[in-house]
Design a protein around this motif. Structure first.
Motif, PDB file in Angstrom:
ATOM      1  N   HIS A  73       0.826  -1.206   0.000  1.00 52.30           N
ATOM      2  CA  HIS A  73       0.000   0.000   0.000  1.00 52.30           C
ATOM      3  C   HIS A  73       0.864   1.261   0.000  1.00 52.30           C
ATOM      4  O   HIS A  73       0.534   2.251  -0.649  1.00 52.30           O
ATOM      5  CB  HIS A  73      -0.947   0.004   1.198  1.00 52.30           C
ATOM      6  N   PHE A  74       1.981   1.232   0.707  1.00 52.27           N
ATOM      7  CA  PHE A  74       2.904   2.364   0.737  1.00 52.27           C
ATOM      8  C   PHE A  74       3.466   2.627  -0.664  1.00 52.27           C
ATOM      9  O   PHE A  74       3.463   3.767  -1.140  1.00 52.27           O
ATOM     10  CB  PHE A  74       4.035   2.069   1.733  1.00 52.27           C
ATOM     11  N   ILE A  75       3.904   1.562  -1.332  1.00 57.22           N
ATOM     12  CA  ILE A  75       4.458   1.701  -2.679  1.00 57.22           C
ATOM     13  C   ILE A  75       3.378   2.144  -3.653  1.00 57.22           C
ATOM     14  O   ILE A  75       3.592   3.035  -4.481  1.00 57.22           O
ATOM     15  CB  ILE A  75       5.104   0.377  -3.136  1.00 57.22           C
ATOM     16  N   LYS A  76       2.196   1.540  -3.563  1.00 60.53           N
ATOM     17  CA  LYS A  76       1.085   1.893  -4.450  1.00 60.53           C
ATOM     18  C   LYS A  76       0.701   3.362  -4.302  1.00 60.53           C
ATOM     19  O   LYS A  76       0.427   4.051  -5.286  1.00 60.53           O
ATOM     20  CB  LYS A  76      -0.124   0.987  -4.126  1.00 60.53           C
ATOM     21  N   GLU A  77       0.704   3.855  -3.076  1.00 60.07           N
ATOM     22  CA  GLU A  77       0.381   5.263  -2.810  1.00 60.07           C
ATOM     23  C   GLU A  77       1.372   6.189  -3.518  1.00 60.07           C
ATOM     24  O   GLU A  77       0.983   7.190  -4.121  1.00 60.07           O
ATOM     25  CB  GLU A  77       0.420   5.495  -1.301  1.00 60.07           C
ATOM     26  N   LYS A  78       2.645   5.859  -3.481  1.00 64.63           N
ATOM     27  CA  LYS A  78       3.675   6.693  -4.124  1.00 64.63           C
ATOM     28  C   LYS A  78       3.610   6.572  -5.644  1.00 64.63           C
ATOM     29  O   LYS A  78       3.885   7.539  -6.352  1.00 64.63           O
ATOM     30  CB  LYS A  78       5.076   6.310  -3.626  1.00 64.63           C
ATOM     31  N   LEU A  79       3.231   5.395  -6.147  1.00 63.81           N
ATOM     32  CA  LEU A  79       3.058   5.236  -7.588  1.00 63.81           C
ATOM     33  C   LEU A  79       1.887   6.079  -8.098  1.00 63.81           C
ATOM     34  O   LEU A  79       1.998   6.747  -9.132  1.00 63.81           O
ATOM     35  CB  LEU A  79       2.818   3.768  -7.941  1.00 63.81           C
ATOM     36  N   GLU A  80       0.767   6.057  -7.390  1.00 64.82           N
ATOM     37  CA  GLU A  80      -0.413   6.817  -7.799  1.00 64.82           C
ATOM     38  C   GLU A  80      -0.185   8.316  -7.714  1.00 64.82           C
ATOM     39  O   GLU A  80      -0.728   9.076  -8.510  1.00 64.82           O
ATOM     40  CB  GLU A  80      -1.615   6.414  -6.948  1.00 64.82           C
ATOM     41  N   ALA A  81       0.641   8.750  -6.761  1.00 64.81           N
ATOM     42  CA  ALA A  81       0.959  10.171  -6.621  1.00 64.81           C
ATOM     43  C   ALA A  81       2.025  10.605  -7.628  1.00 64.81           C
ATOM     44  O   ALA A  81       2.402  11.776  -7.668  1.00 64.81           O
ATOM     45  CB  ALA A  81       1.433  10.463  -5.202  1.00 64.81           C
ATOM     46  N   LYS A  82       2.513   9.663  -8.431  1.00 60.68           N
ATOM     47  CA  LYS A  82       3.544   9.911  -9.439  1.00 60.68           C
ATOM     48  C   LYS A  82       4.831  10.470  -8.831  1.00 60.68           C
ATOM     49  O   LYS A  82       5.514  11.289  -9.430  1.00 60.68           O
ATOM     50  CB  LYS A  82       3.017  10.815 -10.548  1.00 60.68           C
ATOM     51  N   ILE A  83       5.132  10.012  -7.623  1.00 58.73           N
ATOM     52  CA  ILE A  83       6.386  10.376  -6.970  1.00 58.73           C
ATOM     53  C   ILE A  83       7.493   9.441  -7.437  1.00 58.73           C
ATOM     54  O   ILE A  83       8.633   9.858  -7.631  1.00 58.73           O
ATOM     55  CB  ILE A  83       6.234  10.335  -5.439  1.00 58.73           C
ATOM     56  N   ILE A  84       7.144   8.170  -7.633  1.00 62.41           N
ATOM     57  CA  ILE A  84       8.108   7.190  -8.124  1.00 62.41           C
ATOM     58  C   ILE A  84       7.561   6.493  -9.353  1.00 62.41           C
ATOM     59  O   ILE A  84       6.359   6.544  -9.631  1.00 62.41           O
ATOM     60  CB  ILE A  84       8.453   6.119  -7.053  1.00 62.41           C
ATOM     61  N   LYS A  85       8.470   5.861 -10.076  1.00 59.88           N
ATOM     62  CA  LYS A  85       8.111   5.039 -11.226  1.00 59.88           C
ATOM     63  C   LYS A  85       8.997   3.807 -11.148  1.00 59.88           C
ATOM     64  O   LYS A  85      10.209   3.916 -10.979  1.00 59.88           O
ATOM     65  CB  LYS A  85       8.365   5.814 -12.522  1.00 59.88           C
ATOM     66  N   VAL A  86       8.405   2.619 -11.233  1.00 63.91           N
ATOM     67  CA  VAL A  86       9.150   1.372 -11.107  1.00 63.91           C
ATOM     68  C   VAL A  86       9.281   0.738 -12.481  1.00 63.91           C
ATOM     69  O   VAL A  86       8.306   0.632 -13.214  1.00 63.91           O
ATOM     70  CB  VAL A  86       8.444   0.394 -10.142  1.00 63.91           C
ATOM     71  N   SER A  87      10.499   0.349 -12.810  1.00 65.82           N
ATOM     72  CA  SER A  87      10.709  -0.330 -14.086  1.00 65.82           C
ATOM     73  C   SER A  87      11.580  -1.558 -13.878  1.00 65.82           C
ATOM     74  O   SER A  87      12.323  -1.661 -12.902  1.00 65.82           O
ATOM     75  CB  SER A  87      11.354   0.616 -15.098  1.00 65.82           C
ATOM     76  N   PHE A  88      11.501  -2.485 -14.828  1.00 61.88           N
ATOM     77  CA  PHE A  88      12.228  -3.745 -14.748  1.00 61.88           C
ATOM     78  C   PHE A  88      13.626  -3.596 -15.337  1.00 61.88           C
ATOM     79  O   PHE A  88      13.815  -2.967 -16.376  1.00 61.88           O
ATOM     80  CB  PHE A  88      11.461  -4.840 -15.497  1.00 61.88           C
ATOM     81  N   VAL A  89      14.579  -4.163 -14.650  1.00 68.26           N
ATOM     82  CA  VAL A  89      15.959  -4.234 -15.130  1.00 68.26           C
ATOM     83  C   VAL A  89      16.416  -5.680 -14.984  1.00 68.26           C
ATOM     84  O   VAL A  89      16.239  -6.282 -13.920  1.00 68.26           O
ATOM     85  CB  VAL A  89      16.883  -3.300 -14.311  1.00 68.26           C
ATOM     86  N   LYS A  90      16.988  -6.236 -16.034  1.00 70.39           N
ATOM     87  CA  LYS A  90      17.464  -7.609 -15.972  1.00 70.39           C
ATOM     88  C   LYS A  90      18.545  -7.739 -14.899  1.00 70.39           C
ATOM     89  O   LYS A  90      19.300  -6.807 -14.649  1.00 70.39           O
ATOM     90  CB  LYS A  90      18.033  -8.047 -17.325  1.00 70.39           C
ATOM     91  N   SER A  91      18.612  -8.897 -14.286  1.00 74.89           N
ATOM     92  CA  SER A  91      19.585  -9.137 -13.217  1.00 74.89           C
ATOM     93  C   SER A  91      21.016  -8.885 -13.667  1.00 74.89           C
ATOM     94  O   SER A  91      21.826  -8.341 -12.921  1.00 74.89           O
ATOM     95  CB  SER A  91      19.468 -10.558 -12.686  1.00 74.89           C
TER      96      SER A  91
END
Length: 107
Positions: A56-74
């Motif tokens: 919920h903490f991460i989702k809240e920051k994603l919806e507020a457009k404070i962070i953006k999460v993207s995939f990076v290969k190992s």
């Protein structure tokens, strides 16, 4: 991911205090597709009960457009060279990206 978001928020607040107002969402790279899917997925699953508060903490920051999460290969994660056992190819590639050269290599 929650710890990474906390660190990004700390850096964001520090930059604000120094007079640099962020224009864009801060980028958080993750090599775990399941964690990214859970962060973006609004449906609560039975398997994620133990991470409910963090989600919920991460989702809240994603919806507020404070962070953006993207995939990076190992193999593209530079920190893995310092934290995990990796193959020789990935090891040497990471050292090259970090600018670390072998001073004993014959010229």
């Amino acid at each position: 991911m929650a710890h990474g978001v906390c660190e990004l928020l700390w850096i964001r607040n520090l930059l604000k205090e120094l007079g640099f107002k962020p224009k864009y969402a801060m980028q958080l790279n993750c090599d775990n597709k399941a964690a990214i899917d859970i962060a973006y997925n609004p449906v609560q699953h039975d398997r994620t009960k133990h991470v409910e508060v963090d989600r919920h903490f991460i989702k809240e920051k994603l919806e507020a457009k404070i962070i953006k999460v993207s995939f990076v290969k190992s193999e593209d994660q530079l920190a893995d060279v310092l934290t995990k056992a990796i193959t020789g190819r990935v090891f040497h590639s990471s050292l090259s990206k970090l600018g670390i050269d072998d001073i004993y290599i014959p010229t």
